[in-house]
Design a protein around this motif. Structure first.
Motif, mmCIF file in Angstrom:
data_model
loop_
_atom_site.group_PDB
_atom_site.id
_atom_site.type_symbol
_atom_site.label_atom_id
_atom_site.label_comp_id
_atom_site.label_asym_id
_atom_site.label_seq_id
_atom_site.Cartn_x
_atom_site.Cartn_y
_atom_site.Cartn_z
ATOM 1 N N TYR A 51 23.616 -69.101 65.022
ATOM 2 C CA TYR A 51 24.001 -69.517 63.646
ATOM 3 C C TYR A 51 23.050 -69.492 62.711
ATOM 4 O O TYR A 51 21.904 -69.331 63.074
ATOM 5 C CB TYR A 51 24.240 -71.282 63.676
ATOM 6 N N TYR A 52 23.466 -68.961 61.460
ATOM 7 C CA TYR A 52 22.158 -68.926 60.250
ATOM 8 C C TYR A 52 23.058 -69.309 59.181
ATOM 9 O O TYR A 52 24.243 -69.271 59.022
ATOM 10 C CB TYR A 52 21.968 -67.385 60.045
ATOM 11 N N GLY A 53 22.374 -69.638 58.034
ATOM 12 C CA GLY A 53 22.723 -70.365 57.126
ATOM 13 C C GLY A 53 22.185 -71.528 56.547
ATOM 14 O O GLY A 53 21.004 -72.199 57.571
ATOM 15 N N ASP A 54 22.410 -72.224 55.671
ATOM 16 C CA ASP A 54 21.931 -73.516 55.004
ATOM 17 C C ASP A 54 20.257 -73.436 55.063
ATOM 18 O O ASP A 54 19.678 -74.537 55.296
ATOM 19 C CB ASP A 54 22.309 -74.839 56.021
ATOM 20 N N GLY A 55 19.867 -72.239 54.946
ATOM 21 C CA GLY A 55 18.397 -72.174 54.723
ATOM 22 C C GLY A 55 17.556 -72.115 56.241
ATOM 23 O O GLY A 55 16.473 -72.088 56.170
ATOM 24 N N GLY A 56 18.452 -71.743 57.264
ATOM 25 C CA GLY A 56 17.794 -71.515 58.627
ATOM 26 C C GLY A 56 18.730 -70.731 59.522
ATOM 27 O O GLY A 56 19.522 -70.213 59.196
ATOM 28 N N PHE A 57 18.247 -71.159 60.729
ATOM 29 C CA PHE A 57 18.533 -70.114 62.214
ATOM 30 C C PHE A 57 18.802 -71.116 63.084
ATOM 31 O O PHE A 57 17.947 -72.159 63.519
ATOM 32 C CB PHE A 57 17.750 -69.152 62.286
ATOM 33 N N ARG A 58 19.520 -70.843 64.058
ATOM 34 C CA ARG A 58 19.864 -71.526 65.272
ATOM 35 C C ARG A 58 19.709 -70.707 66.419
ATOM 36 O O ARG A 58 20.658 -69.508 66.336
ATOM 37 C CB ARG A 58 20.917 -72.389 65.467
ATOM 38 N N PHE A 59 19.072 -70.584 67.471
ATOM 39 C CA PHE A 59 19.042 -69.805 68.653
ATOM 40 C C PHE A 59 18.520 -70.532 69.751
ATOM 41 O O PHE A 59 17.627 -71.368 69.728
ATOM 42 C CB PHE A 59 17.777 -68.825 68.300
ATOM 43 N N GLY A 60 19.102 -70.108 71.006
ATOM 44 C CA GLY A 60 18.671 -70.853 72.050
ATOM 45 C C GLY A 60 18.988 -72.351 71.954
ATOM 46 O O GLY A 60 19.839 -72.939 71.545
ATOM 47 N N PRO A 61 17.776 -73.244 72.395
ATOM 48 C CA PRO A 61 18.189 -74.597 72.214
ATOM 49 C C PRO A 61 17.352 -75.045 70.965
ATOM 50 O O PRO A 61 16.961 -76.297 70.635
ATOM 51 C CB PRO A 61 17.496 -75.152 73.546
ATOM 52 N N MET A 62 16.856 -74.155 70.206
ATOM 53 C CA MET A 62 16.150 -74.213 69.020
ATOM 54 C C MET A 62 16.725 -74.294 67.485
ATOM 55 O O MET A 62 17.842 -73.413 67.537
ATOM 56 C CB MET A 62 15.080 -73.684 69.068
ATOM 57 N N SER A 63 16.344 -74.757 66.470
ATOM 58 C CA SER A 63 16.632 -74.351 65.068
ATOM 59 C C SER A 63 15.391 -74.191 64.356
ATOM 60 O O SER A 63 14.353 -75.033 64.868
ATOM 61 C CB SER A 63 17.688 -75.622 64.652
ATOM 62 N N HIS A 64 15.611 -73.728 63.100
ATOM 63 C CA HIS A 64 14.326 -73.396 62.358
ATOM 64 C C HIS A 64 14.852 -73.315 60.878
ATOM 65 O O HIS A 64 15.748 -72.603 60.704
ATOM 66 C CB HIS A 64 13.700 -72.218 62.817
ATOM 67 N N GLN A 65 13.977 -74.101 60.054
ATOM 68 C CA GLN A 65 14.510 -73.943 58.638
ATOM 69 C C GLN A 65 13.279 -72.904 58.012
ATOM 70 O O GLN A 65 12.258 -73.054 58.292
ATOM 71 C CB GLN A 65 14.309 -75.206 57.941
ATOM 72 N N GLY A 66 13.937 -72.074 57.448
ATOM 73 C CA GLY A 66 12.867 -70.996 56.557
ATOM 74 C C GLY A 66 13.136 -69.799 57.521
ATOM 75 O O GLY A 66 13.693 -69.531 58.355
ATOM 76 N N ALA A 67 12.192 -68.755 57.039
ATOM 77 C CA ALA A 67 12.260 -67.225 57.711
ATOM 78 C C ALA A 67 11.626 -67.333 58.971
ATOM 79 O O ALA A 67 10.786 -68.240 59.429
ATOM 80 C CB ALA A 67 11.239 -66.324 56.687
ATOM 81 N N VAL A 68 12.178 -66.309 59.903
ATOM 82 C CA VAL A 68 11.790 -66.213 61.201
ATOM 83 C C VAL A 68 11.432 -64.712 61.386
ATOM 84 O O VAL A 68 11.955 -63.859 60.839
ATOM 85 C CB VAL A 68 12.698 -66.631 62.173
ATOM 86 N N MET A 69 10.797 -64.579 62.517
ATOM 87 C CA MET A 69 10.399 -63.248 62.928
ATOM 88 C C MET A 69 10.494 -63.120 64.764
ATOM 89 O O MET A 69 10.494 -64.071 65.308
ATOM 90 C CB MET A 69 8.763 -62.904 62.753
ATOM 91 N N PHE A 70 11.437 -62.344 64.949
ATOM 92 C CA PHE A 70 11.741 -61.949 66.560
ATOM 93 C C PHE A 70 10.891 -60.982 66.818
ATOM 94 O O PHE A 70 10.757 -59.844 66.297
ATOM 95 C CB PHE A 70 13.139 -61.847 66.351
ATOM 96 N N LEU A 71 10.028 -61.304 67.782
ATOM 97 C CA LEU A 71 8.981 -60.342 68.353
ATOM 98 C C LEU A 71 9.265 -60.233 69.728
ATOM 99 O O LEU A 71 9.888 -61.122 70.491
ATOM 100 C CB LEU A 71 7.681 -60.816 67.915
#
Length: 172
Positions: free
Chosen positions: A63-83
Motif C-alpha cells: 500500500y502507498y498513500g496518505d504520506g507513507g508506505f506499507r510493506f511486509g509487516p511494516m509501515s513508514h510515513q515519509g520517503a523510503v529507499m529500497f536497497l
C-alpha cells in the motif's frame, strides 16, 4: 519512522512512577523512547513501537498513500529507499530536497544495483540534471517516474528477482 504493531500494549496502564510532565516512558517491556517526541507518544498510545528506520527484507509495497508506505509487516510515513540491503528511511521531504548526497546509501551499494527507480511523488518531475548526470557517471541506470508508476515497476522487478533499488517520495 517505521513502526511495528504491538498487540496488547494499548490497554496496559502506565506504571505508577510514570512522569506526567510530557517526558513519557515506554510501557513495561519496551525499550525507552527518546523523550519529548510527539510521534513516540502517539505511537505508544496507539499500540505502535518505534524502531530503527531499517527493514532488512525485500517485500513488495502492499500500500502507498496518505504520506507513507506499507510493506511486509511494516509501515513508514515519509520517503523510503529500497536497497539491496533492505528498506530504509529516505531523509528528503520533497523534490527540492533531493541532492547527490541524498543517494549516498545507494552509491554505497551500487555494485548490487541493476536499475534505480526514482518516484517523484504525485506527478512525474525531473530531478536536477547535475544529480542524474552524477549518478549515471557512477554507473547507475536511472528511471524517473511518478511514485505510483515506480511502486508498480518496483513490485514487478522484485517478483522477477531483479537487482532493483528505488527512492520513493510519498503521495497523499
Amino acid at each position: 519512522m517505521i513502526f511495528n504493531w504491538i498487540k496488547g500494549n494499548i490497554t496496559k496502564p502506565a506504571p505508577s512512577d510514570t512522569k506526567s510532565t510530557g517526558e513519557g516512558t515506554s510501557p513495561a517491556g519496551l525499550t525507552n523512547q527518546p523523550e519529548g517526541l510527539v510521534e513516540n507518544a502517539v505511537a505508544l498510545a496507539t499500540g505502535l513501537e518505534m524502531v530503527d528506520a531499517f527493514y532488512p527484507g525485500h517485500d513488495p509495497i502492499d500500500y502507498y498513500g496518505d504520506g507513507g508506505f506499507r510493506f511486509g509487516p511494516m509501515s513508514h510515513q515519509g520517503a523510503v529507499m529500497f536497497l539491496p540491503s533492505g528498506i530504509r528511511r529516505w531523509d528528503v521531504t520533497g523534490l527540492n530536497d533531493i541532492a547527490l548526497n541524498s543517494f549516498d546509501k545507494i552509491l554505497a551499494e551500487k555494485e548490487d544495483i541493476e536499475i534505480l527507480l526514482i518516484g517523484t511523488g504525485q506527478q512525474m518531475s525531473f530531478l536536477n540534471r547535475s544529480v542524474t548526470d552524477a549518478l549515471r557517471k557512477q554507473g547507475i541506470k536511472i528511471e524517473v517516474m511518478d511514485t505510483s508508476a515506480a511502486v508498480g515497476t518496483l513490485n514487478i522487478l522484485l517478483s522477477e528477482g531483479r537487482a532493483v533499488a528505488a527512492a520513493l517520495l510519498p503521495v497523499d
